[in-house]
Design a protein around this motif. Structure first.
Motif, PDB file in Angstrom:
ATOM      1  N   GLY A  13      41.727  62.581  27.967  1.00  0.00           N
ATOM      2  CA  GLY A  13      40.617  61.595  28.124  1.00  0.00           C
ATOM      3  C   GLY A  13      40.358  61.281  26.843  1.00  0.00           C
ATOM      4  N   ARG A  14      41.207  61.229  25.822  1.00  0.00           N
ATOM      5  CA  ARG A  14      40.709  60.834  24.502  1.00  0.00           C
ATOM      6  C   ARG A  14      40.634  59.083  24.376  1.00  0.00           C
ATOM      7  NH1 ARG A  14      45.394  61.977  20.361  1.00  0.00           N
ATOM      8  NH2 ARG A  14      46.408  61.252  22.288  1.00  0.00           N
ATOM      9  N   LYS A  15      39.399  58.923  23.644  1.00  0.00           N
ATOM     10  CA  LYS A  15      39.053  57.523  23.591  1.00  0.00           C
ATOM     11  C   LYS A  15      38.932  57.016  22.142  1.00  0.00           C
ATOM     12  CE  LYS A  15      36.129  59.242  26.102  1.00  0.00           C
ATOM     13  NZ  LYS A  15      36.475  60.223  26.780  1.00  0.00           N
ATOM     14  N   ARG A  16      39.269  55.695  21.724  1.00  0.00           N
ATOM     15  CA  ARG A  16      39.436  54.988  20.571  1.00  0.00           C
ATOM     16  C   ARG A  16      37.763  55.357  19.832  1.00  0.00           C
ATOM     17  NH1 ARG A  16      43.474  50.084  21.298  1.00  0.00           N
ATOM     18  NH2 ARG A  16      45.305  51.249  21.799  1.00  0.00           N
ATOM     19  N   PHE A  17      36.751  55.085  20.798  1.00  0.00           N
ATOM     20  CA  PHE A  17      35.351  55.076  19.943  1.00  0.00           C
ATOM     21  C   PHE A  17      35.049  56.318  19.483  1.00  0.00           C
ATOM     22  CE2 PHE A  17      34.010  55.878  24.647  1.00  0.00           C
ATOM     23  CZ  PHE A  17      33.133  57.021  24.401  1.00  0.00           C
ATOM     24  N   GLN A  18      35.777  57.511  19.870  1.00  0.00           N
ATOM     25  CA  GLN A  18      35.338  58.557  19.499  1.00  0.00           C
ATOM     26  C   GLN A  18      35.720  58.991  17.877  1.00  0.00           C
ATOM     27  OE1 GLN A  18      37.839  60.731  22.055  1.00  0.00           O
ATOM     28  NE2 GLN A  18      35.910  61.462  23.243  1.00  0.00           N
ATOM     29  N   GLY A  19      36.583  57.999  17.437  1.00  0.00           N
ATOM     30  CA  GLY A  19      36.590  57.723  15.821  1.00  0.00           C
ATOM     31  C   GLY A  19      37.597  58.681  15.424  1.00  0.00           C
ATOM     32  N   ALA A  20      37.384  58.867  14.242  1.00  0.00           N
ATOM     33  CA  ALA A  20      38.465  59.837  13.211  1.00  0.00           C
ATOM     34  C   ALA A  20      39.754  59.512  13.683  1.00  0.00           C
ATOM     35  CB  ALA A  20      37.977  61.229  13.588  1.00  0.00           C
ATOM     36  N   GLY A  21      40.471  60.515  13.905  1.00  0.00           N
ATOM     37  CA  GLY A  21      42.011  60.574  14.261  1.00  0.00           C
ATOM     38  C   GLY A  21      42.081  59.633  15.466  1.00  0.00           C
ATOM     39  N   ARG A  22      41.230  59.458  16.368  1.00  0.00           N
ATOM     40  CA  ARG A  22      41.452  58.617  17.695  1.00  0.00           C
ATOM     41  C   ARG A  22      41.046  57.401  17.601  1.00  0.00           C
ATOM     42  NH1 ARG A  22      39.047  63.232  21.932  1.00  0.00           N
ATOM     43  NH2 ARG A  22      40.193  65.120  20.892  1.00  0.00           N
ATOM     44  N   SER A  23      40.998  56.702  16.514  1.00  0.00           N
ATOM     45  CA  SER A  23      40.633  55.297  16.423  1.00  0.00           C
ATOM     46  C   SER A  23      41.920  54.578  16.975  1.00  0.00           C
ATOM     47  CB  SER A  23      40.063  54.739  15.429  1.00  0.00           C
ATOM     48  OG  SER A  23      41.194  55.262  14.368  1.00  0.00           O
ATOM     49  N   THR A  24      43.042  55.143  16.945  1.00  0.00           N
ATOM     50  CA  THR A  24      44.338  54.361  17.335  1.00  0.00           C
ATOM     51  C   THR A  24      45.057  54.870  18.790  1.00  0.00           C
ATOM     52  OG1 THR A  24      45.793  55.297  15.810  1.00  0.00           O
ATOM     53  CG2 THR A  24      44.739  53.238  15.117  1.00  0.00           C
ATOM     54  N   VAL A  25      44.419  55.581  19.276  1.00  0.00           N
ATOM     55  CA  VAL A  25      44.863  56.389  20.469  1.00  0.00           C
ATOM     56  C   VAL A  25      45.557  55.199  21.624  1.00  0.00           C
ATOM     57  CG1 VAL A  25      44.591  57.704  22.482  1.00  0.00           C
ATOM     58  CG2 VAL A  25      43.613  58.582  20.298  1.00  0.00           C
ATOM     59  N   PRO A  26      46.783  55.292  21.677  1.00  0.00           N
ATOM     60  CA  PRO A  26      47.500  54.384  22.603  1.00  0.00           C
ATOM     61  C   PRO A  26      47.271  54.620  24.221  1.00  0.00           C
ATOM     62  CG  PRO A  26      49.242  55.764  21.999  1.00  0.00           C
ATOM     63  CD  PRO A  26      47.990  56.251  21.170  1.00  0.00           C
ATOM     64  N   ASN A  57      46.448  58.180  28.498  1.00  0.00           N
ATOM     65  CA  ASN A  57      45.300  58.303  28.025  1.00  0.00           C
ATOM     66  C   ASN A  57      44.284  57.024  28.602  1.00  0.00           C
ATOM     67  OD1 ASN A  57      45.527  60.274  26.105  1.00  0.00           O
ATOM     68  ND2 ASN A  57      46.868  58.896  24.946  1.00  0.00           N
ATOM     69  N   PRO A  58      44.104  57.135  29.918  1.00  0.00           N
ATOM     70  CA  PRO A  58      43.774  55.837  30.673  1.00  0.00           C
ATOM     71  C   PRO A  58      42.415  55.386  30.216  1.00  0.00           C
ATOM     72  CG  PRO A  58      44.003  57.829  32.014  1.00  0.00           C
ATOM     73  CD  PRO A  58      44.114  58.276  30.813  1.00  0.00           C
ATOM     74  N   LEU A  59      41.715  56.188  29.274  1.00  0.00           N
ATOM     75  CA  LEU A  59      40.339  55.507  28.701  1.00  0.00           C
ATOM     76  C   LEU A  59      40.140  55.086  27.358  1.00  0.00           C
ATOM     77  CD1 LEU A  59      37.760  57.832  30.814  1.00  0.00           C
ATOM     78  CD2 LEU A  59      39.113  55.883  31.713  1.00  0.00           C
ATOM     79  N   ALA A  60      41.641  55.069  26.863  1.00  0.00           N
ATOM     80  CA  ALA A  60      41.619  55.063  25.426  1.00  0.00           C
ATOM     81  C   ALA A  60      41.115  53.986  24.777  1.00  0.00           C
ATOM     82  CB  ALA A  60      43.309  55.031  25.019  1.00  0.00           C
ATOM     83  N   THR A  61      41.146  52.567  25.649  1.00  0.00           N
ATOM     84  CA  THR A  61      40.489  51.505  25.203  1.00  0.00           C
ATOM     85  C   THR A  61      39.007  51.322  25.649  1.00  0.00           C
ATOM     86  OG1 THR A  61      41.396  50.289  26.915  1.00  0.00           O
ATOM     87  CG2 THR A  61      42.849  50.435  24.853  1.00  0.00           C
TER      88      THR A  61
END
Ligand code: SF4
Length: 250
Positions: free
Chosen positions: A148-161, A173-177
């Protein structure tokens, strides 16, 4: 021999991920979940969920696609009781049919954290034995897992594909964007219950000793391992790095 075999498996996962990225580029949410569950990895994909503050939406989407998709829940032995009760509430509400509650092995804890106080002195080692190792064991037998990682969570997650490789597994990561607003809209649209600690200022929830309330306006994950430089538990890191702190004997 073993290293060659592992490298070959990784190369296979890399090629598979590249093909999936090409096939599903630009898709998210249900439009990527559905083909992954039914077409790409039938019976070979699971969802790893913390049943935290943002988890309900992804759990609901997976339940809608197929409620028998295995849901892996890591019970580290250090969780809030509220999280366990919220898990039970969501499992019933969403009709999730295969929730696998996994825990660290007693023999590993007896070796690495016999008093249960390791979190006070070594977060990485504690997370390795209580999270990373049990999850690695639970994921054997799967080709892919959903996070469930999402880019808006910031830090090391801002570029999660949306689609990536993690060791020998494909990770989706279906909700990444997705934005926080979109997530909140989906919560409201589906009338999903909120984690009971969210209203009390806990915006990202893990183990009790390592989760603090978040200051108004601060990054939602800033309450995790507050006061240290640690930002992730290790389950999203390469396995050899995440387990390095365990050393020999495990
Ligand atoms: S979050 Fe804290 S208590 Fe939980 S496994 Fe990691 S260090 Fe240990």
């Amino acid at each position: 021999m073993q290293a060659t075999a592992i490298k070959a498996v990784h190369t296979e996962a890399d090629s598979r991920a590249a093909a999936l990225v090409a096939r599903y580029a630009g898709l998210d949410g249900m439009s990527v979940l559905e083909p992954m569950v039914h077409r790409e990895f039938p019976r070979r994909i699971g969802l790893v969920s913390s049943f935290g503050t943002e988890s309900a939406v992804l759990l609901a989407l997976v339940a809608e696609v197929d409620p028998s998709v295995p849901v892996i829940f890591l019970d580290t032995g250090k969780l809030f009781g509220e999280t366990r009760r919220y898990r039970d509430q969501l499992v019933t509400r969403l009709g999730l049919a295969e929730v696998r509650i996994i825990s660290p092995l007693p023999r590993d804890l007896a070796t690495v954290d016999p008093n249960g106080t390791l979190w006070q002195s070594n977060h990485d080692r504690c997370c390795a034995v209580r999270k990373v190792l049990p999850l690695a064991r639970a994921l054997s037998g799967f080709d892919a897992w959903i996070s469930g990682r999402k880019r808006f969570q910031g830090a090391g997650r801002s570029t999660v594909p949306t689609i990536e490789v993690e060791g020998e597994h494909i990770k989706i990561n279906p909700l990444a964007t997705w934005s926080k607003e979109r997530l909140d809209e989906e919560f409201a649209r589906r009338d999903l219950p909120r984690h009971p600690l969210e209203a009390d200022g806990f915006l990202s929830i893990g183990c009790m000793p390592c989760t603090a309330r978040v200051a108004p306006g601060a990054d939602s994950r800033s309450g995790r391992w507050a006061g240290s430089t640690k930002t992730e538990c290790g389950i999203h890191q390469p396995l050899d790095q995440a387990l390095a702190s365990l050393g020999e004997g495990i």
